[in-house]
Design an enzyme around this catalytic site. Structure first.
Site, PDB file in Angstrom:
ATOM      1  CE1 TYR A   1      14.589 -31.898  -7.262  1.00 19.66           C
ATOM      2  CE2 TYR A   1      16.141 -31.008  -8.849  1.00 19.66           C
ATOM      3  CZ  TYR A   1      15.734 -31.184  -7.542  1.00 19.66           C
ATOM      4  OH  TYR A   1      16.477 -30.646  -6.525  1.00 19.66           O
TER       5      TYR A   1
HETATM    6  P1  NAD Z   1      16.939 -33.552   2.450  1.00 22.79           P
HETATM    7  O1  NAD Z   1      16.389 -34.887   2.098  1.00 22.79           O
HETATM    8  O2  NAD Z   1      18.179 -33.467   3.288  1.00 22.79           O
HETATM    9  O3  NAD Z   1      15.808 -32.684   3.186  1.00 22.79           O
HETATM   10  C1  NAD Z   1      14.510 -32.671   2.701  1.00 22.79           C
HETATM   11  C2  NAD Z   1      13.649 -31.916   3.707  1.00 22.79           C
HETATM   12  O4  NAD Z   1      12.336 -31.790   3.118  1.00 22.79           O
HETATM   13  C3  NAD Z   1      13.472 -32.633   5.039  1.00 22.79           C
HETATM   14  O5  NAD Z   1      13.407 -31.666   6.068  1.00 22.79           O
HETATM   15  C4  NAD Z   1      12.112 -33.313   4.881  1.00 22.79           C
HETATM   16  O6  NAD Z   1      11.444 -33.500   6.111  1.00 22.79           O
HETATM   17  C5  NAD Z   1      11.391 -32.282   4.049  1.00 22.79           C
HETATM   18  N1  NAD Z   1      10.258 -32.785   3.296  1.00 22.79           N
HETATM   19  C6  NAD Z   1      10.195 -33.816   2.417  1.00 22.79           C
HETATM   20  N2  NAD Z   1       8.941 -33.976   1.970  1.00 22.79           N
HETATM   21  C7  NAD Z   1       8.203 -33.009   2.568  1.00 22.79           C
HETATM   22  C8  NAD Z   1       6.826 -32.662   2.533  1.00 22.79           C
HETATM   23  N3  NAD Z   1       5.957 -33.331   1.801  1.00 22.79           N
HETATM   24  N4  NAD Z   1       6.419 -31.620   3.303  1.00 22.79           N
HETATM   25  C9  NAD Z   1       7.291 -30.934   4.093  1.00 22.79           C
HETATM   26  N5  NAD Z   1       8.595 -31.218   4.150  1.00 22.79           N
HETATM   27  C10 NAD Z   1       9.044 -32.257   3.414  1.00 22.79           C
HETATM   28  O7  NAD Z   1      17.106 -32.820   1.058  1.00 22.79           O
HETATM   29  P2  NAD Z   1      18.022 -31.590   0.549  1.00 22.79           P
HETATM   30  O8  NAD Z   1      19.091 -32.143  -0.306  1.00 22.79           O
HETATM   31  O9  NAD Z   1      18.373 -30.668   1.652  1.00 22.79           O
HETATM   32  O10 NAD Z   1      16.998 -30.902  -0.455  1.00 22.79           O
HETATM   33  C11 NAD Z   1      16.190 -29.816  -0.105  1.00 22.79           C
HETATM   34  C12 NAD Z   1      15.889 -29.007  -1.349  1.00 22.79           C
HETATM   35  O11 NAD Z   1      17.108 -28.562  -1.926  1.00 22.79           O
HETATM   36  C13 NAD Z   1      15.144 -29.789  -2.427  1.00 22.79           C
HETATM   37  O12 NAD Z   1      14.152 -28.942  -3.005  1.00 22.79           O
HETATM   38  C14 NAD Z   1      16.212 -30.105  -3.435  1.00 22.79           C
HETATM   39  O13 NAD Z   1      15.682 -30.177  -4.712  1.00 22.79           O
HETATM   40  C15 NAD Z   1      17.129 -28.917  -3.302  1.00 22.79           C
HETATM   41  N6  NAD Z   1      18.518 -29.137  -3.718  1.00 22.79           N
HETATM   42  C16 NAD Z   1      19.246 -30.246  -3.333  1.00 22.79           C
HETATM   43  C17 NAD Z   1      20.559 -30.383  -3.772  1.00 22.79           C
HETATM   44  C18 NAD Z   1      21.444 -31.530  -3.405  1.00 22.79           C
HETATM   45  O14 NAD Z   1      22.418 -31.825  -4.145  1.00 22.79           O
HETATM   46  N7  NAD Z   1      21.183 -32.194  -2.292  1.00 22.79           N
HETATM   47  C19 NAD Z   1      21.141 -29.408  -4.565  1.00 22.79           C
HETATM   48  C20 NAD Z   1      20.397 -28.302  -4.902  1.00 22.79           C
HETATM   49  C21 NAD Z   1      19.089 -28.182  -4.474  1.00 22.79           C
END
Ligand code: NAD
Length: 262
Positions: free
Chosen positions: A156
């Site tokens: 990651y």
């Molecule tokens: P989440 O699990 O709530 O949402 C993930 C989304 O990605 C969903 O809509 C899912 O359908 C989609 N997805 C997963 N695999 C996919 C694929 N192969 N093709 C298309 N869509 C796909 O996750 P989140 O926490 O909102 O994370 C989203 C992004 O934000 C990620 O890149 C994550 O690294 C980043 N992020 C998360 C956090 C945290 O603490 N949750 C913090 C900073 C950044």
């Protein structure tokens, strides 16, 4: 903020941060192509709710971002649906945690396939449309792990660090064309993505889920004492799409209560 007449595509936007960004852009008037891997009926229901709430056109694409042809196809579908693509938010992501010596190669490849590779495919397909119109916004939803390392997250962190570089290159190549490219780097945001990490802490330490949440976000609890809200990430995306942010490009903006500054 007026994004009326603009069209946006947000990858991974049926849930969590992506959904918050899509909602904020729709709230500012943009038509939005949502994306995720949920069954079509579920994704379309999310799109209908967004359209009803904000009075914009919203569609759903189930394009799998781990497949290059589907990543470029998502941009093509957006242009076909709305006639243009002005804003691309690359957000879809997955997580797996393990020390480097036991990191499963399959998980490494999956993280690279979903987080790292599709960015180049969506951007290369969308940029010519933006160049033609002389306006565009590319936003990468990172994590603070684009800027600093974190244990047990080799795949990651490697992907997110690489994407900070991609953000700078795209910004430089398009700085004179009315197109900006930036990364947003939140700290912890309570979404389904981090649930396994919370459950792991609860099980490891024999504590409740609520106590595990507090423990997980403890490093972020310095200056602000809480996790980042999805809506705060959405508001930043809308700001980056505004004319006021036209000079902000090639940057990675932390939204983490000062965690990265410590
Ligand atoms: P989440 O699990 O709530 O949402 C993930 C989304 O990605 C969903 O809509 C899912 O359908 C989609 N997805 C997963 N695999 C996919 C694929 N192969 N093709 C298309 N869509 C796909 O996750 P989140 O926490 O909102 O994370 C989203 C992004 O934000 C990620 O890149 C994550 O690294 C980043 N992020 C998360 C956090 C945290 O603490 N949750 C913090 C900073 C950044």
């Amino acid at each position: 903020m007026d994004l009326n007449g603009r069209t946006a595509v947000v990858t991974g936007s049926t849930s969590g941060i992506g959904h918050a960004i899509a909602s904020a852009l729709a709230g500012a008037g943009a038509h939005v192509m949502l994306n995720g891997i949920e069954p079509r009926a579920e994704g379309e229901a999310v799109a209908r709710a967004l359209a009803d709430n904000h009075g914009v056109d919203a569609r759903y694409s189930g394009a799998d971002m781990s497949r290059p042809d589907e990543a470029t196809g998502l941009i093509d579908a957006t242009v076909e649906a709305f006639g243009s693509v002005d804003i691309v938010v690359n957000n879809a992501g997955i997580q797996h945690t393990a020390p480097i010596e036991s990191f499963p190669p399959g998980k490494w490849d999956a993280i690279r396939a979903i987080i790292w590779t599709p960015r180049s495919h969506t951007i290369r397909r969308a940029i010519p449309h933006m160049q033609q119109r002389g306006w565009g916004r590319v936003i990468d939803a990172h994590r603070r792990t684009g800027l600093v390392a974190s244990v047990n997250k080799a795949a990651y962190v490697a992907a997110k660090h690489g994407l900070v570089g991609l953000t700078k290159v795209v910004a430089l190549e398009n700085a004179h064309r009315g197109i900006t490219c930036n990364a947003i780097c939140p700290g912890w945001v309570e979404t389904p993505l981090i649930r396994p990490q919370i459950e792991h802490i609860a099980e490891r330490d024999g504590i409740s889920i609520d106590e595990a949440k507090v423990e997980l976000r403890a490093p972020q609890a310095g200056p602000r004492g809480s996790s980042s809200e999805p809506g705060q990430i959405g508001s930043m995306a809308v700001y980056l799409c505004s004319d006021a942010a036209a000079q902000i490009t090639g940057t990675s903006l932390s939204i983490d209560g000062g965690w990265t500054a410590q």
